[in-house]
Design a protein around this motif. Structure first.
Motif, PDB file in Angstrom:
ATOM      1  N   GLU A  52      32.954  27.825  25.491  1.00 28.55           N
ATOM      2  CA  GLU A  52      32.180  29.049  25.363  1.00 28.55           C
ATOM      3  C   GLU A  52      32.885  30.210  26.061  1.00 28.55           C
ATOM      4  O   GLU A  52      32.929  31.332  25.539  1.00 28.55           O
ATOM      5  N   VAL A  53      33.468  29.931  27.214  1.00 27.22           N
ATOM      6  CA  VAL A  53      34.204  30.948  27.968  1.00 27.22           C
ATOM      7  C   VAL A  53      35.442  31.395  27.201  1.00 27.22           C
ATOM      8  O   VAL A  53      35.722  32.589  27.069  1.00 27.22           O
ATOM      9  N   ASN A 108      45.890  31.392  31.473  1.00 28.96           N
ATOM     10  CA  ASN A 108      45.915  31.579  32.921  1.00 28.96           C
ATOM     11  C   ASN A 108      44.578  31.227  33.557  1.00 28.96           C
ATOM     12  O   ASN A 108      44.536  30.617  34.638  1.00 28.96           O
ATOM     13  N   ALA A 109      43.485  31.590  32.893  1.00 32.44           N
ATOM     14  CA  ALA A 109      42.161  31.247  33.415  1.00 32.44           C
ATOM     15  C   ALA A 109      41.959  29.736  33.430  1.00 32.44           C
ATOM     16  O   ALA A 109      41.402  29.178  34.382  1.00 32.44           O
ATOM     17  N   ALA A 110      42.434  29.061  32.394  1.00 32.93           N
ATOM     18  CA  ALA A 110      42.289  27.610  32.314  1.00 32.93           C
ATOM     19  C   ALA A 110      43.093  26.905  33.395  1.00 32.93           C
ATOM     20  O   ALA A 110      42.695  25.828  33.879  1.00 32.93           O
ATOM     21  N   ASN A 111      44.221  27.494  33.778  1.00 37.65           N
ATOM     22  CA  ASN A 111      45.086  26.853  34.768  1.00 37.65           C
ATOM     23  C   ASN A 111      44.791  27.263  36.204  1.00 37.65           C
ATOM     24  O   ASN A 111      45.328  26.650  37.134  1.00 37.65           O
ATOM     25  N   ALA A 148      39.694  23.855  32.985  1.00 41.80           N
ATOM     26  CA  ALA A 148      40.915  23.133  32.598  1.00 41.80           C
ATOM     27  C   ALA A 148      40.810  22.591  31.177  1.00 41.80           C
ATOM     28  O   ALA A 148      39.803  21.974  30.800  1.00 41.80           O
ATOM     29  N   GLY A 149      41.836  22.861  30.374  1.00 46.50           N
ATOM     30  CA  GLY A 149      41.884  22.353  29.014  1.00 46.50           C
ATOM     31  C   GLY A 149      41.117  23.160  28.000  1.00 46.50           C
ATOM     32  O   GLY A 149      41.051  22.781  26.823  1.00 46.50           O
ATOM     33  N   VAL A 195      45.757  26.995  24.986  1.00 44.88           N
ATOM     34  CA  VAL A 195      46.207  25.626  25.254  1.00 44.88           C
ATOM     35  C   VAL A 195      47.629  25.615  25.806  1.00 44.88           C
ATOM     36  O   VAL A 195      47.963  24.818  26.685  1.00 44.88           O
ATOM     37  N   GLU A 196      48.478  26.496  25.293  1.00 40.22           N
ATOM     38  CA  GLU A 196      49.843  26.656  25.783  1.00 40.22           C
ATOM     39  C   GLU A 196      50.088  28.117  26.105  1.00 40.22           C
ATOM     40  O   GLU A 196      49.278  28.986  25.767  1.00 40.22           O
ATOM     41  N   ASP A 197      51.224  28.417  26.737  1.00 39.54           N
ATOM     42  CA  ASP A 197      51.459  29.800  27.156  1.00 39.54           C
ATOM     43  C   ASP A 197      51.872  30.708  25.997  1.00 39.54           C
ATOM     44  O   ASP A 197      51.910  31.932  26.151  1.00 39.54           O
TER      45      ASP A 197
END
Length: 261
Positions: free
Chosen positions: A44-45, A91-94, A100-101, A173-175
């Motif tokens: 959702e984010v 960046n937010a996910a990491n 995460a993910g 998912v990837e940069d």
């Protein structure tokens, strides 16, 4: 060319929260639909980040003169905006363990100067209804589509596949991520449908066509599509955006002269 827009999003019958996000900037003729994925609330984010960022950044660019740009310049602006949105989500996910993910698929459209610029990442789709014929004008970035393209599975067999939702591209998912952009000519009475797989997995294309052909308002058409997906099981969130093209009316003075008035 004038455009009328309408959007609708529904949680469906199985999930507790809605990880889809839709956004319309009618003034700049920009629409964005994202279908998030990830852990609890993370999808959702990601979806909300994508639609909010793209509407703000790309909408500002179009308003500042981008509507006068060539198709090549529009395509480049879409790619740059998607790249920036992807990096923000990545960046937010990491940097936040709870995210995460997370990631999101996305489909978007810009309608300007008789052109329909359609971009997508993943398996969120765009269809076009023209003169009674429905065509899927995006090609899924998914494992299933790759298997179809390779001749490993038929389109008929794909309808019963258990891995429909394994996408090969997604934001965050990837940069880096590759946005696929295609330019189409917009014609009078074209009806464009942007949707998450909560619709396309639940409702066959011929049923979608029949619902879009029904004599109803855009809002009624959108509601009938969502209802059909829920009638089919509603196993996922369901989101749709409809964009209806209409030729500009002739100026009153010119019309009067043609009629001899």
């Amino acid at each position: 060319m004038n455009f009328e827009f309408f959007s609708l999003s529904d949680t469906g019958l199985v999930r507790d929260n809605n990880e889809d996000s839709v956004s319309i900037d009618a003034d700049n003729r920009l629409v964005v639909l994202a279908d998030g994925m990830g852990g609890y609330n993370a999808g959702e984010v990601a979806a909300a980040m994508a639609t909010t960022f793209i509407k703000a950044e790309l909408g500002r660019w179009i308003a500042d003169g981008g509507h006068e740009s060539s198709a090549r310049e529009l395509k480049r602006a879409m790619e740059v905006c998607i790249d920036n949105a992807n990096r923000s989500i990545f960046n937010a996910a990491n940097s936040n363990p709870q995210y995460a993910g997370m990631g999101t698929t996305l489909v978007m459209g810009i309608f300007v100067d008789g052109k329909a610029m359609i971009g997508h990442v993943g398996d969120s789709r765009c269809y076009r209804l023209r003169r009674g014929e429905l065509a899927q004008i995006t090609r899924d970035h998914s494992l299933l589509q790759e298997q179809i393209d390779a001749g490993l599975i038929s389109v008929e067999q794909a309808q019963f596949a258990t891995h429909k939702n394994l996408v090969t591209r997604a934001l965050g998912v990837e940069d880096t991520v590759l946005l696929e952009v295609t330019e189409y000519r917009a014609e009078d009475d074209d009806l464009y449908l942007f949707c998450s797989d909560g619709l396309s997995d639940m409702v066959p294309d011929d049923r979608i066509r029949d619902l879009l052909l029904a004599p109803a308002s855009l809002g009624e058409k959108a509601r009938s599509l969502v209802d059909a997906a829920n009638d089919g099981g509603g196993r996922d969130n369901i989101s749709v955006i409809l964009a209806h093209a209409r030729a500009r009316p002739m100026r009153r003075g010119l019309l009067s002269r043609m009629l001899g008035k």
